[in-house]
Design a protein around this motif. Structure first.
Motif, mmCIF file in Angstrom:
data_model
loop_
_atom_site.group_PDB
_atom_site.id
_atom_site.type_symbol
_atom_site.label_atom_id
_atom_site.label_comp_id
_atom_site.label_asym_id
_atom_site.label_seq_id
_atom_site.Cartn_x
_atom_site.Cartn_y
_atom_site.Cartn_z
ATOM 1 N N LEU A 78 30.972 47.968 -46.314
ATOM 2 C CA LEU A 78 31.862 47.548 -45.234
ATOM 3 C C LEU A 78 31.145 47.587 -43.892
ATOM 4 O O LEU A 78 30.385 48.511 -43.603
ATOM 5 C CB LEU A 78 33.084 48.460 -45.166
ATOM 6 C CG LEU A 78 33.953 48.554 -46.419
ATOM 7 C CD1 LEU A 78 35.069 49.556 -46.199
ATOM 8 C CD2 LEU A 78 34.524 47.193 -46.772
ATOM 9 N N ARG A 108 28.858 41.708 -47.886
ATOM 10 C CA ARG A 108 29.578 42.753 -47.161
ATOM 11 C C ARG A 108 30.985 42.264 -46.811
ATOM 12 O O ARG A 108 31.256 41.070 -46.762
ATOM 13 C CB ARG A 108 28.859 43.129 -45.862
ATOM 14 C CG ARG A 108 27.396 43.520 -45.988
ATOM 15 C CD ARG A 108 27.201 44.705 -46.917
ATOM 16 N NE ARG A 108 25.976 45.416 -46.643
ATOM 17 C CZ ARG A 108 24.765 45.050 -47.033
ATOM 18 N NH1 ARG A 108 24.610 43.922 -47.726
ATOM 19 N NH2 ARG A 108 23.696 45.785 -46.767
ATOM 20 N N ILE A 109 31.849 43.217 -46.531
ATOM 21 C CA ILE A 109 33.213 42.916 -46.106
ATOM 22 C C ILE A 109 33.380 43.450 -44.688
ATOM 23 O O ILE A 109 32.934 44.555 -44.368
ATOM 24 C CB ILE A 109 34.245 43.552 -47.046
ATOM 25 C CG1 ILE A 109 34.128 42.924 -48.451
ATOM 26 C CG2 ILE A 109 35.664 43.382 -46.514
ATOM 27 C CD1 ILE A 109 35.014 43.571 -49.487
ATOM 28 N N THR A 111 35.559 44.871 -41.630
ATOM 29 C CA THR A 111 36.783 45.591 -41.291
ATOM 30 C C THR A 111 37.015 45.448 -39.793
ATOM 31 O O THR A 111 36.135 45.772 -38.999
ATOM 32 C CB THR A 111 36.666 47.080 -41.652
ATOM 33 O OG1 THR A 111 36.431 47.207 -43.058
ATOM 34 C CG2 THR A 111 37.928 47.828 -41.297
ATOM 35 N N ILE A 134 31.817 53.558 -43.095
ATOM 36 C CA ILE A 134 31.426 52.206 -42.693
ATOM 37 C C ILE A 134 29.915 52.173 -42.483
ATOM 38 O O ILE A 134 29.330 53.064 -41.876
ATOM 39 C CB ILE A 134 32.160 51.789 -41.403
ATOM 40 C CG1 ILE A 134 33.666 51.769 -41.640
ATOM 41 C CG2 ILE A 134 31.668 50.431 -40.913
ATOM 42 C CD1 ILE A 134 34.134 50.774 -42.660
#
Length: 352
Positions: A78, A108-109, A111, A134
């Motif tokens: 993340l 990747r994501i 946030t 993170i």
């Protein structure tokens, strides 16, 4: 007597498939499954067993527990994007879109946290992101400005987006406002305009200072003096553009073109031109800055303007987090390209 039956699994939320489920179906140990699915180097697992585990995991729909893996490895897949108000405005939302696309391409994501300029909320959000392991952070600003790195993020990978810092070791990406102001003015000069008014409605911002400097540089490079009577500075948005344009266009020798430091001021300037009976672009050219699509592309005539590289800044920020110093640059200034529409043309015969 009715036998007790366990509740049926929810049709909308199936039970999570675990490594233990995969091990049972593949008839191997859970350790072997863990070694294969976590791609542990040096694991002495026969190729046929490895293939069987992977096939069973795919068939069952196994998905790794990203948070558990993050806790084991000390990070996650993340990325955190902390903004002041970008997420709540369509204008700069392309920063989020660019960052999200680049993050996805790297597996990747993203946030996202929007703080609405509240320092207490920013501290709370950063604390929560840090607790969730993170991997790295983007700090993004709605307006080009100087930022101080929050104490909570010291020692963590951070890139500033649409912001800069006095710390030369902190990667950052901003628009090249100076070049943008210069190229907007050069475009008008190339068409033959020599009396170019400037409407500054951006207060004492970094962007305004650099755009005005670019305007002045272009005039001087063309052999023209910077005329203070052709420059107005007012606070506000459309109303500042309207008032500033009225002041400039009612001078005895009015300008043939106006450079507005943002598109909302240009909208007000168009209204002022109509009130004075001036046709745009036949009798007056107007150029803006930002390329706010909801404004620039829908005015009549449609507004020629400079494009802020929001999408490119978001993407650059992610690349800088994952591949330090992309293109060998630590503090990047991205080009603001000219978007040609119908509000600009050569000056009319009154200015020949």
């Amino acid at each position: 007597m009715t036998a007790h039956r366990p509740p049926a699994a929810s049709a909308t939320r199936p039970a999570r498939i675990t490594m233990q489920d995969v091990a049972r179906a593949a008839q191997v140990s859970q350790t072997a499954v863990s070694l294969v699915l976590n791609q542990r180097a040096g694991a002495n697992i026969p190729p046929e067993t490895r293939a069987r585990i992977q096939a069973v995991a795919a068939q069952l729909g196994y998905r790794p527990n990203a948070m558990a893996r993050a806790l084991r490895q000390g990070n996650s897949s993340l990325l955190g994007l902390v903004t002041d108000e970008i997420a709540t405005t369509p204008f700069a939302g392309d920063i989020v879109r660019g960052a999200q696309q680049a993050a996805w391409q790297q597996g990747r994501i993203l946030t996202l946290v929007n703080t609405d300029h509240q320092s207490a909320l920013e501290q709370e959000a950063l604390s929560a992101l840090l607790q969730h392991q993170i991997e790295a952070y983007l700090l993004a600003s709605m307006a080009h400005r100087s930022l101080q790195l929050p104490a909570l993020l010291r020692g963590h990978p951070v890139v500033l987006v649409n912001a800069s810092s006095d710390d030369p070791t902190l990667p950052s990406v901003v628009p090249d406002e100076l070049r943008g102001g210069r190229e907007a003015t050069e475009h008008l000069l190339a068409l033959g305009h020599r009396r170019i008014g400037l409407i500054d409605n951006l207060d004492d911002s970094v962007a305004a200072t650099l755009r005005v400097t670019g305007y002045q540089q272009a005039l001087r490079q063309a052999g023209l003096a910077v005329d203070p009577t052709l420059m107005v500075k007012l606070s506000g948005w459309q109303e500042a553009g309207f008032a500033g344009a009225l002041a400039l266009l009612q001078q005895p020798r009015r300008p043939s073109a106006l450079f507005c430091l943002n598109d909302r001021a240009a909208m007000g300037a168009l209204d002022a031109a109509r009130e004075l009976g001036l046709r745009v672009p036949e009798q007056l050219s107007i150029i803006g800055f930002d390329n706010q699509e909801l404004i620039a592309a829908h005015l009549r005539p449609r507004l020629t303007t400079m494009q802020l590289p929001h999408y490119e800044m978001g993407a650059w920020g992610v690349r800088a987090l994952l591949c330090p110093e992309p293109d060998g640059v630590r503090q990047a200034r991205l080009h603001c390209p000219l978007v040609r529409r119908e509000s600009v043309q050569p000056p009319g015969p009154d200015f020949g």
